[in-house]
Scaffold this motif. Sequence first.
Motif, short mmCIF file in Angstrom:
data_model
loop_
_atom_site.label_atom_id
_atom_site.label_comp_id
_atom_site.label_asym_id
_atom_site.label_seq_id
_atom_site.Cartn_x
_atom_site.Cartn_y
_atom_site.Cartn_z
N ARG A 147 -5.85 4.96 3.18
CA ARG A 147 -5.76 3.51 3.07
C ARG A 147 -4.45 3.00 3.66
N THR A 148 -3.37 3.73 3.43
CA THR A 148 -2.09 3.35 4.01
C THR A 148 -2.16 3.42 5.53
N LEU A 149 -2.82 4.45 6.03
CA LEU A 149 -2.97 4.58 7.48
C LEU A 149 -3.75 3.40 8.06
N SER B 50 2.23 11.96 1.25
CA SER B 50 0.98 12.20 0.54
C SER B 50 0.15 13.27 1.24
N MET C 202 2.76 7.70 3.39
CA MET C 202 1.50 8.27 3.87
C MET C 202 1.68 9.74 4.26
N ALA D 151 4.73 4.37 6.14
CA ALA D 151 4.34 5.55 6.91
C ALA D 151 4.92 6.82 6.28
N GLN E 292 0.83 -1.20 0.00
CA GLN E 292 0.00 0.00 0.00
C GLN E 292 0.86 1.26 0.00
N GLY E 293 1.98 1.21 0.72
CA GLY E 293 2.90 2.34 0.70
C GLY E 293 3.47 2.56 -0.68
N THR F 112 0.86 4.36 -2.81
CA THR F 112 0.76 5.77 -2.46
C THR F 112 1.94 6.56 -3.02
N SER G 166 -5.56 7.52 -0.85
CA SER G 166 -4.45 6.58 -0.77
C SER G 166 -3.72 6.69 0.56
N ALA G 167 -3.56 7.92 1.06
CA ALA G 167 -2.91 8.10 2.36
C ALA G 167 -3.75 7.47 3.47
#
Length: 230
Positions: A213-215, A161, A158, A155, A81-82, A85, A210-211
């Motif tokens: 979702r990464t979180l 972003s 994220m 992180a 996921q990172g 992003t 996207s940020a």
Amino acid sequence: MTASLRDPLDAHLAELDRSLRGPARARRDIVREARDGLDDAADAYRRGGVDPHTAARLAVRDFGPVAEIAPLYQDELAAGQGRRTALLLAIALPALMVGWDFVWQSGLAPGPPAPAAVKVLARVQDVAATTIAAVSGLLVALTFRRTRSPRRVAAAAMVTSMVAVVVCGGSAIAMNLVNASEAWLRFTTQPVGLSAYVVSLGVMVLLNVSALRTLRTLRAARKDDRHRVE
């Protein structure tokens, strides 16, 4: 493969799938990989003379409890996921800059010279976008390398972003407020200008989503860590 063999495996894999947070495709790949391993283990027990149901239960036992296995996969999902992003940042921000430069230089969105404040804000936006794109490119490269902490890379993507949304999006809003009359004219009477605004808004929304979702992926990883400690 008979239903009596598949049922314990399906239940275990379904629990694993529910425990994971991250990109859907990456989750499916992980569950498919786990299924292949469980099927092979169960088949090996069957060839050794164990009945199908017991073979499935033994394969699940060897695989390990979901509470212990999921955190290992969650790190992989966080890295994935990172990467998404960071890749979005590395592509979208330069493309947005090029697009707006084309709008101004092509004369498709004509207007009087911009006030000095707008030029300063535009410069800030250009520098920020260039820096963020460079950092994002580095983060993309790091996500393809084995690191001790893939979560830190995720992180960082994220945070980068979110910074892009705040700085680039904020400066764009400020420019339009400073030059509100021209911005409104461009928005209401110039199709190219309107399209540019819509695309810019869409990019900012995508970066924010996207940020987030990464979180959520990172929070899931930390939650798994707490469960393992308990």
